[in-house]
Design a protein around this motif. Structure first.
Motif, PDB file in Angstrom:
ATOM      1  N   SER A   1       4.303   3.752  -1.131  1.00 42.67           N
ATOM      2  CA  SER A   1       4.757   4.358  -2.383  1.00 42.67           C
ATOM      3  C   SER A   1       6.271   4.511  -2.392  1.00 42.67           C
ATOM      4  O   SER A   1       6.899   4.646  -1.332  1.00 42.67           O
ATOM      5  CB  SER A   1       4.121   5.741  -2.577  1.00 42.67           C
ATOM      6  OG  SER A   1       2.722   5.668  -2.660  1.00 42.67           O
TER       7      SER A   1
ATOM      8  N   GLY B   1       0.794  -1.214   0.000  1.00 41.73           N
ATOM      9  CA  GLY B   1       0.000   0.000   0.000  1.00 41.73           C
ATOM     10  C   GLY B   1       0.831   1.271   0.000  1.00 41.73           C
ATOM     11  O   GLY B   1       0.298   2.368  -0.223  1.00 41.73           O
TER      12      GLY B   1
ATOM     13  N   LYS C   1       2.377  -3.579  -4.044  1.00 38.93           N
ATOM     14  CA  LYS C   1       1.971  -4.920  -3.628  1.00 38.93           C
ATOM     15  C   LYS C   1       3.224  -5.788  -3.454  1.00 38.93           C
ATOM     16  O   LYS C   1       4.254  -5.516  -4.070  1.00 38.93           O
ATOM     17  CB  LYS C   1       1.077  -5.550  -4.703  1.00 38.93           C
ATOM     18  CG  LYS C   1      -0.155  -4.737  -5.048  1.00 38.93           C
ATOM     19  CD  LYS C   1      -0.920  -5.376  -6.189  1.00 38.93           C
ATOM     20  CE  LYS C   1      -2.157  -4.571  -6.565  1.00 38.93           C
ATOM     21  NZ  LYS C   1      -2.901  -5.196  -7.683  1.00 38.93           N
TER      22      LYS C   1
ATOM     23  N   ARG D   1      -1.461   2.384 -11.114  1.00 39.32           N
ATOM     24  CA  ARG D   1      -0.667   2.468  -9.883  1.00 39.32           C
ATOM     25  C   ARG D   1       0.697   3.112 -10.111  1.00 39.32           C
ATOM     26  O   ARG D   1       1.205   3.815  -9.231  1.00 39.32           O
ATOM     27  CB  ARG D   1      -0.462   1.066  -9.292  1.00 39.32           C
ATOM     28  CG  ARG D   1      -1.740   0.336  -8.945  1.00 39.32           C
ATOM     29  CD  ARG D   1      -1.463  -0.950  -8.181  1.00 39.32           C
ATOM     30  NE  ARG D   1      -0.677  -1.909  -8.947  1.00 39.32           N
ATOM     31  CZ  ARG D   1       0.487  -2.403  -8.555  1.00 39.32           C
ATOM     32  NH1 ARG D   1       1.029  -2.025  -7.409  1.00 39.32           N
ATOM     33  NH2 ARG D   1       1.133  -3.293  -9.305  1.00 39.32           N
TER      34      ARG D   1
ATOM     35  N   ASN E   1       2.764   3.691  -6.680  1.00 41.93           N
ATOM     36  CA  ASN E   1       1.793   3.808  -5.601  1.00 41.93           C
ATOM     37  C   ASN E   1       1.070   2.488  -5.401  1.00 41.93           C
ATOM     38  O   ASN E   1       1.095   1.616  -6.257  1.00 41.93           O
ATOM     39  CB  ASN E   1       0.785   4.908  -5.926  1.00 41.93           C
ATOM     40  CG  ASN E   1       1.418   6.274  -6.071  1.00 41.93           C
ATOM     41  OD1 ASN E   1       2.422   6.591  -5.425  1.00 41.93           O
ATOM     42  ND2 ASN E   1       0.849   7.105  -6.938  1.00 41.93           N
ATOM     43  N   SER E   2       0.413   2.365  -4.256  1.00 42.75           N
ATOM     44  CA  SER E   2      -0.358   1.152  -3.948  1.00 42.75           C
ATOM     45  C   SER E   2       0.472  -0.102  -4.201  1.00 42.75           C
ATOM     46  O   SER E   2       0.014  -1.049  -4.845  1.00 42.75           O
ATOM     47  CB  SER E   2      -1.646   1.120  -4.783  1.00 42.75           C
ATOM     48  OG  SER E   2      -2.432   2.269  -4.537  1.00 42.75           O
TER      49      SER E   2
END
Length: 125
Positions: free
Chosen positions: A16, A14, A85, A65, A82-83
């Motif tokens: 960055s 989650g 995983k 993302r 971003n975001s």
């Protein structure tokens, strides 16, 4: 031609990161530039590319993302992630079109060269 990546690190899912790729001896705005990644035991895969006209392409798994961009004044390529995983964990590399073309024809690593040493991204769950 020399490329040097930076900005990798360890983040939680989650989070960055912004990767940078400094180019020397050529204006990166004149060429197709790309970000690639390679996880242990896997092939190097194309993540995002940006053409000399600013057009961009992304692999499906990062669309929405990640954002590829460049600062022509600083002769630097960026990848805003971003975001994040856990499956984004890999060594990330920047590269330029092997033949110095401004268009980006593919996301295949075999079409790119002048690889930087890479920067590690680790995303924990």
């Amino acid at each position: 031609v020399r490329l040097v990546e930076s900005g990798g690190g360890s983040v939680q899912a989650g989070g960055s990161l912004r990767l940078s790729c400094a180019a020397e001896a050529f204006p990166l705005s004149s060429r197709c530039m790309g970000w690639f990644r390679q996880a242990p035991g896997k092939e190097r895969e194309g993540v995002a590319v940006i053409a000399s006209d600013g057009g961009t392409r992304y692999t499906d798994s990062v669309k929405g993302r990640f954002t590829i961009s460049r600062d022509n004044a600083k002769n630097t390529l960026y990848l805003q992630m971003n975001s994040l995983k856990p499956e984004d964990s890999a060594m990330y590399y920047c590269a330029t079109d092997r033949f110095g073309r401004g268009v980006c024809l593919t996301l295949f690593a075999t079409d790119f060269g002048y690889w930087g040493p890479g920067t590690q991204v680790t995303v924990s769950s």
